[in-house]
Design an enzyme around this catalytic site. Structure first.
Site, PDB file in Angstrom:
ATOM      1  N   GLU A  60      -4.880  -5.049  10.741  1.00 32.24           N
ATOM      2  CA  GLU A  60      -3.863  -4.031  10.940  1.00 32.24           C
ATOM      3  C   GLU A  60      -4.103  -3.319  12.267  1.00 32.24           C
ATOM      4  O   GLU A  60      -4.926  -2.387  12.335  1.00 32.24           O
ATOM      5  CB  GLU A  60      -3.919  -3.007   9.805  1.00 32.24           C
ATOM      6  CG  GLU A  60      -3.705  -3.593   8.440  1.00 32.24           C
ATOM      7  CD  GLU A  60      -3.088  -2.590   7.477  1.00 32.24           C
ATOM      8  OE1 GLU A  60      -2.013  -2.873   6.969  1.00 32.24           O
ATOM      9  OE2 GLU A  60      -3.683  -1.522   7.272  1.00 32.24           O
ATOM     10  N   GLY A 100       3.059   1.962  10.664  1.00 36.29           N
ATOM     11  CA  GLY A 100       4.057   3.017  10.492  1.00 36.29           C
ATOM     12  C   GLY A 100       4.845   3.350  11.739  1.00 36.29           C
ATOM     13  O   GLY A 100       5.510   4.387  11.793  1.00 36.29           O
ATOM     14  N   GLU A 108      -6.410   4.678   8.132  1.00 35.25           N
ATOM     15  CA  GLU A 108      -6.189   6.100   7.825  1.00 35.25           C
ATOM     16  C   GLU A 108      -7.441   6.718   7.205  1.00 35.25           C
ATOM     17  O   GLU A 108      -7.723   7.894   7.412  1.00 35.25           O
ATOM     18  CB  GLU A 108      -4.958   6.249   6.919  1.00 35.25           C
ATOM     19  CG  GLU A 108      -3.688   6.026   7.732  1.00 35.25           C
ATOM     20  CD  GLU A 108      -2.512   5.498   6.934  1.00 35.25           C
ATOM     21  OE1 GLU A 108      -2.547   5.533   5.698  1.00 35.25           O
ATOM     22  OE2 GLU A 108      -1.552   5.030   7.578  1.00 35.25           O
ATOM     23  N   ASN A 113       0.865  -1.175   0.000  1.00 30.21           N
ATOM     24  CA  ASN A 113       0.000   0.000   0.000  1.00 30.21           C
ATOM     25  C   ASN A 113       0.905   1.230   0.000  1.00 30.21           C
ATOM     26  O   ASN A 113       1.540   1.518   1.004  1.00 30.21           O
ATOM     27  CB  ASN A 113      -0.878  -0.036   1.267  1.00 30.21           C
ATOM     28  CG  ASN A 113      -1.641   1.252   1.486  1.00 30.21           C
ATOM     29  OD1 ASN A 113      -1.773   2.070   0.576  1.00 30.21           O
ATOM     30  ND2 ASN A 113      -2.150   1.453   2.701  1.00 30.21           N
ATOM     31  N   SER A 154       3.901  -2.430  10.164  1.00 30.97           N
ATOM     32  CA  SER A 154       5.362  -2.489  10.357  1.00 30.97           C
ATOM     33  C   SER A 154       5.992  -3.818   9.928  1.00 30.97           C
ATOM     34  O   SER A 154       6.939  -4.284  10.550  1.00 30.97           O
ATOM     35  CB  SER A 154       5.714  -2.160  11.815  1.00 30.97           C
ATOM     36  OG  SER A 154       5.324  -0.840  12.124  1.00 30.97           O
ATOM     37  N   LYS A 197       0.049   4.297  -0.206  1.00 35.23           N
ATOM     38  CA  LYS A 197      -0.592   5.480   0.397  1.00 35.23           C
ATOM     39  C   LYS A 197      -0.388   6.698  -0.511  1.00 35.23           C
ATOM     40  O   LYS A 197      -0.333   6.542  -1.726  1.00 35.23           O
ATOM     41  CB  LYS A 197      -0.041   5.716   1.804  1.00 35.23           C
ATOM     42  CG  LYS A 197      -0.019   4.441   2.644  1.00 35.23           C
ATOM     43  CD  LYS A 197       0.261   4.711   4.075  1.00 35.23           C
ATOM     44  CE  LYS A 197       0.394   3.400   4.818  1.00 35.23           C
ATOM     45  NZ  LYS A 197       0.434   3.558   6.244  1.00 35.23           N
ATOM     46  N   HIS A 242      -9.187   1.171   5.287  1.00 36.34           N
ATOM     47  CA  HIS A 242      -7.884   1.343   5.939  1.00 36.34           C
ATOM     48  C   HIS A 242      -8.066   2.296   7.118  1.00 36.34           C
ATOM     49  O   HIS A 242      -8.866   3.234   7.052  1.00 36.34           O
ATOM     50  CB  HIS A 242      -6.874   1.908   4.933  1.00 36.34           C
ATOM     51  CG  HIS A 242      -5.472   1.887   5.455  1.00 36.34           C
ATOM     52  ND1 HIS A 242      -5.011   2.805   6.369  1.00 36.34           N
ATOM     53  CD2 HIS A 242      -4.448   1.031   5.232  1.00 36.34           C
ATOM     54  CE1 HIS A 242      -3.743   2.523   6.661  1.00 36.34           C
ATOM     55  NE2 HIS A 242      -3.385   1.450   5.983  1.00 36.34           N
TER      56      HIS A 242
HETATM   57  C1  PEP Z   1      -0.427   0.129   6.144  1.00 36.06           C
HETATM   58  O1  PEP Z   1      -0.644   1.312   6.221  1.00 36.06           O
HETATM   59  O2  PEP Z   1      -1.250  -0.596   5.548  1.00 36.06           O
HETATM   60  C2  PEP Z   1       0.766  -0.404   6.779  1.00 36.06           C
HETATM   61  C3  PEP Z   1       0.737  -1.635   7.157  1.00 36.06           C
HETATM   62  O3  PEP Z   1       1.820   0.462   6.958  1.00 36.06           O
HETATM   63  P1  PEP Z   1       3.294   0.095   7.518  1.00 36.06           P
HETATM   64  O4  PEP Z   1       3.712  -1.204   6.883  1.00 36.06           O
HETATM   65  O5  PEP Z   1       4.154   1.230   7.100  1.00 36.06           O
HETATM   66  O6  PEP Z   1       3.169  -0.063   8.988  1.00 36.06           O
END
Ligand code: PEP
Length: 256
Positions: free
Chosen positions: A169, A175, A101, A12, A214, A14, A99
């Site tokens: 998630e 992040g 976000e 992803n 992460s 973003k 998601h």
């Molecule tokens: C995400 O936003 O879907 C995600 C998993 O981000 P990150 O891998 O950077 O934690």
């Protein structure tokens, strides 16, 4: 991993990536041209501005291209939004919905996420439906309750194993460089599997449940090896082809 389920490693991007970043997509498209691609799917979800050109770059590659969100309607007066039909028109195959976000920045509710997943199905796309608890919810011991609510309210009744991927998630792991313990991931995924099986029967048994938050080359092997973890949704580490491919290739060992 889940027996007889083909894992999916999804990136992803973003709100990252311009035309200059297409080199990374090209490198990933080349890098997944291996026999492993018959056993493990690879997907990149770039920003919508790159969707059409990204799919063109993947013409002769098993790399799939998807979008990061879609509107619940097919068309109409929704300035700035894109529809499932538009994603399919660009040869996208998947769309991420719900998601965290988007749930936070755009106040998206479970109900809206479900409508977006239904719109994705109607356009012939696979919906990657994100769920996960916040840090406060986790501290309050509510993780499984939140997952139960999000699964039952965000996943449409018409979901099938072919049309739907769930991405767990934990919001606090996105992040941040912090991940849950392997035991916590195992517990959450086992719980979600049981919920999906009780609602969707054999489709629930085969529906992929990704872990996201992460994931990086150094922790992917242990995370992807957990029961009921059927791949990864990767943010930051998917922006660099070498990191994404290193994560993808952990399946060479896991499936050996
Ligand atoms: C995400 O936003 O879907 C995600 C998993 O981000 P990150 O891998 O950077 O934690």
């Amino acid at each position: 991993m889940t027996p007889n389920v083909r894992p999916l490693v999804a990136g992803n991007w973003k709100m990252n990536g311009t035309r200059a970043s297409l080199d990374q997509i090209k490198a990933i498209a080349e890098g997944v041209k291996t026999p492993l691609s018959e056993k493990v799917e690879a997907l990149i979800c770039p920003p919508a501005t790159l969707l059409y050109v990204a799919t063109a770059l993947c013409d002769d590659s098993p790399l799939l291209i998807g979008a990061q969100d879609c509107h619940q309607n097919k068309s109409g007066p929704h300035t700035g939004d894109i529809s499932g039909e538009m994603i399919a028109d660009c040869f996208g195959t998947h769309v991420i919905v719900g998601h965290s976000e988007r749930r936070t920045d755009h106040a998206e509710t479970d109900h809206l996420v479900r409508a977006k997943a239904e719109a994705a199905y109607e356009a012939g796309l696979t919906a990657i439906i994100c769920v996960g608890e916040t840090a406060d919810e986790r501290r309050a011991g509510q993780t499984l309750d939140i997952l139960k609510r999000q699964l039952s309210s965000s996943v449409p009744a018409s979901a099938t194993a072919a049309s739907t991927v769930i991405a767990y998630e934990p919001v606090w792991a996105i992040g941040t460089g912090v991940t849950p313990t392997l035991e916590d991931v195992e517990k959450a995924h086992a719980f979600m599997r049981a919920e999906l099986v009780s609602r969707f029967g054999s489709d629930g048994r085969k529906m992929r449940i990704l872990y996201g938050g992460s994931v990086k080359p150094s922790n992917a092997g242990e995370l992807m090896g957990i029961d009921n973890v059927d791949g990864a949704l990767i943010g930051g580490a998917s922006l660099k082809a070498s990191d994404f491919l290193a994560i993808y290739r952990v399946y060479e060992q896991l499936l050996a």
